[in-house]
Scaffold this active site. Structure first.
Site, PDB file in Angstrom:
ATOM      1  N   ASP A  91       1.872   6.397 -12.331  1.00 34.77           N
ATOM      2  CA  ASP A  91       1.046   7.412 -13.182  1.00 34.77           C
ATOM      3  C   ASP A  91       2.106   8.130 -14.191  1.00 34.77           C
ATOM      4  O   ASP A  91       1.711   8.979 -14.860  1.00 34.77           O
ATOM      5  CB  ASP A  91       0.438   8.598 -12.216  1.00 34.77           C
ATOM      6  CG  ASP A  91       1.549   9.195 -11.137  1.00 34.77           C
ATOM      7  OD1 ASP A  91       2.695   8.620 -11.283  1.00 34.77           O
ATOM      8  OD2 ASP A  91       0.765   9.855 -10.380  1.00 34.77           O
ATOM      9  N   SER A  92       3.386   7.660 -13.942  1.00 33.37           N
ATOM     10  CA  SER A  92       4.161   7.868 -15.035  1.00 33.37           C
ATOM     11  C   SER A  92       3.671   7.547 -16.417  1.00 33.37           C
ATOM     12  O   SER A  92       4.173   7.997 -17.360  1.00 33.37           O
ATOM     13  CB  SER A  92       5.520   7.438 -14.814  1.00 33.37           C
ATOM     14  OG  SER A  92       5.357   5.774 -14.540  1.00 33.37           O
ATOM     15  N   ASP A  98      -0.998   3.282  -8.860  1.00 35.95           N
ATOM     16  CA  ASP A  98      -0.618   4.629  -8.500  1.00 35.95           C
ATOM     17  C   ASP A  98      -2.160   5.285  -8.445  1.00 35.95           C
ATOM     18  O   ASP A  98      -2.789   5.140  -9.130  1.00 35.95           O
ATOM     19  CB  ASP A  98       0.211   5.481  -9.395  1.00 35.95           C
ATOM     20  CG  ASP A  98       1.403   5.697  -8.827  1.00 35.95           C
ATOM     21  OD1 ASP A  98       1.684   5.695  -7.744  1.00 35.95           O
ATOM     22  OD2 ASP A  98       2.364   6.173  -9.679  1.00 35.95           O
ATOM     23  N   LYS A 102      -0.511   2.726  -4.370  1.00 40.04           N
ATOM     24  CA  LYS A 102       0.622   3.729  -4.013  1.00 40.04           C
ATOM     25  C   LYS A 102       0.132   5.146  -4.073  1.00 40.04           C
ATOM     26  O   LYS A 102      -0.765   5.579  -4.649  1.00 40.04           O
ATOM     27  CB  LYS A 102       1.826   3.586  -4.918  1.00 40.04           C
ATOM     28  CG  LYS A 102       2.895   4.519  -4.369  1.00 40.04           C
ATOM     29  CD  LYS A 102       4.141   4.244  -5.344  1.00 40.04           C
ATOM     30  CE  LYS A 102       4.392   4.693  -6.663  1.00 40.04           C
ATOM     31  NZ  LYS A 102       4.167   6.150  -6.833  1.00 40.04           N
ATOM     32  N   GLU A 117       1.205   9.436  -3.115  1.00 44.34           N
ATOM     33  CA  GLU A 117       2.583  10.285  -2.825  1.00 44.34           C
ATOM     34  C   GLU A 117       2.333  11.278  -1.564  1.00 44.34           C
ATOM     35  O   GLU A 117       1.398  11.805  -1.017  1.00 44.34           O
ATOM     36  CB  GLU A 117       2.748  11.155  -4.230  1.00 44.34           C
ATOM     37  CG  GLU A 117       3.063  10.410  -5.244  1.00 44.34           C
ATOM     38  CD  GLU A 117       3.794  10.966  -6.738  1.00 44.34           C
ATOM     39  OE1 GLU A 117       3.683  12.057  -6.433  1.00 44.34           O
ATOM     40  OE2 GLU A 117       3.776  10.472  -7.707  1.00 44.34           O
ATOM     41  N   GLU A 162      12.308   8.343  -3.711  1.00 41.17           N
ATOM     42  CA  GLU A 162      12.620   9.083  -5.239  1.00 41.17           C
ATOM     43  C   GLU A 162      13.808  10.349  -5.110  1.00 41.17           C
ATOM     44  O   GLU A 162      13.276  11.205  -4.425  1.00 41.17           O
ATOM     45  CB  GLU A 162      11.356   9.288  -5.941  1.00 41.17           C
ATOM     46  CG  GLU A 162      11.803   9.909  -7.570  1.00 41.17           C
ATOM     47  CD  GLU A 162      10.458   9.968  -8.374  1.00 41.17           C
ATOM     48  OE1 GLU A 162       9.427   9.450  -8.310  1.00 41.17           O
ATOM     49  OE2 GLU A 162      11.007  10.372  -9.518  1.00 41.17           O
TER      50      GLU A 162
HETATM   51  O1  KIV Z   1       4.543   6.866 -11.509  1.00 43.10           O
HETATM   52  C1  KIV Z   1       5.443   5.920 -11.322  1.00 43.10           C
HETATM   53  O2  KIV Z   1       6.143   5.634 -12.346  1.00 43.10           O
HETATM   54  C2  KIV Z   1       6.212   6.130 -10.248  1.00 43.10           C
HETATM   55  C3  KIV Z   1       7.781   5.614  -9.887  1.00 43.10           C
HETATM   56  C4  KIV Z   1       8.657   6.172 -10.505  1.00 43.10           C
HETATM   57  C5  KIV Z   1       8.025   5.123  -8.476  1.00 43.10           C
HETATM   58  O3  KIV Z   1       5.855   6.510  -9.338  1.00 43.10           O
END
Ligand code: KIV
Length: 285
Positions: free
Chosen positions: A45-46, A84, A114, A116, A184
């Site tokens: 989600d970055s 994510d 994934k 969080e 992280e």
């Molecule tokens: O969203 C993302 O890119 C991440 C990584 C930094 C692990 O969660």
């Protein structure tokens, strides 16, 4: 390159081979990551920040993340594709979490998802998604979706008490059935202790060298994000300035009428051209 599966990843982990994960958000970056031979591609989600221009990851929607995930899927066959789950798409209930995870698998083509945090809520959601048959990667330490509650985008686990909290969260996510964890922005020495504690592979970002693998945000490693970047970022290229120079060179060529050149142009037989000109002359009458 052989296909990455949970079994091949576990085998590499058992053999002590570092796992390589990188983020990707579109077809060309997925192709490049695959050609480079990475093990896992994360549609992080970055992407909210680095490709969609949101100020943080918080506001990205499931619909937006699904567009990115589908584009990556089209470019990927061998690395494991992890997507994510965006903020707000899994916290409310186990049903919501399973429904969203299923969308990422069925509509997005993800192999795994994934989520969080390792608090009670996230652990329950991870367990529910795993029970529905979808592999889950956990994420502890700095969790950007809840950075405000953590006091900002800053390293976590720097006190004994906070490091112990992260240890409890990592163990709880492992017990919930996660196949892997992301650590992280935690101290390297804390990560080293925790890696010895959990049995599943740990992918680090800003967590030192003792983790079982590493992940970087693609735009950070390519030098395509403005600003200083986090302490852990290593730039392997400076593409933003290369892209800018290329566009500037193109603009200069257009303004100076240097582009296009004859080799960029389509031709027409002289006889056809003569006939066409005659037709134009008739039109003018
Ligand atoms: O969203 C993302 O890119 C991440 C990584 C930094 C692990 O969660």
């Amino acid at each position: 390159m052989t296909e990455s599966t949970l079994a091949t990843l576990a085998a590499k982990h058992a053999a002590g081979e570092p796992l390589v994960m990188v983020t990707a958000y579109d077809f060309p970056s997925a192709r490049a990551a695959q050609a480079a031979g990475v093990d896992i591609v994360l549609v992080g989600d970055s992407g909210a920040e680095v490709v969609l221009g949101h100020p943080s990851t918080v506001s990205v929607s499931v619909t937006e993340m699904l567009v990115l995930t589908r584009a990556v899927r089209r470019g990927l066959s061998t690395p494991l594709l992890v997507a994510d789950l965006p903020f707000g798409s899994y916290e409310a209930s186990d049903e919501q979490a399973v429904r969203t995870a299923v969308r990422f698998v069925k509509q997005g083509g993800a192999d795994a998802v994934k989520l969080e945090r390792g608090n009670e809520t996230s652990v329950a959601r991870a367990r529910a998604i795993v029970a529905a048959g979808i592999p889950v990667m956990g994420h502890v330490g700095l969790t950007p979706q809840t950075a405000t509650a953590l006091g900002g985008n800053r390293a976590q686990g720097r006190s004994a008490q906070d490091a112990a909290r992260i240890a409890r969260e990592a163990l709880a996510l492992e017990a919930a059935g996660c196949f892997s964890l992301v650590f992280e922005a935690i101290p390297a020495a804390v990560a080293e202790e925790l890696v010895a504690l959990v049995r599943i592979p740990v992918i680090g970002i800003g967590a030192g060298s003792a983790t079982d693998g590493q992940v970087l945000v693609l735009h950070d490693l390519l030098g395509m994000r403005e600003g200083q970047g986090a302490r852990f970022v290593e730039r392997y290229a400076n593409l933003q300035s290369e892209v800018q120079s290329a566009i500037a060179a193109y603009a200069a060529d257009v303004r100076a009428r240097r582009y296009p050149r004859p080799e960029h142009c389509y031709t027409i037989e002289p006889e056809q051209l003569a006939q066409f000109r005659a037709k134009l002359a008739e039109l003018e009458l």
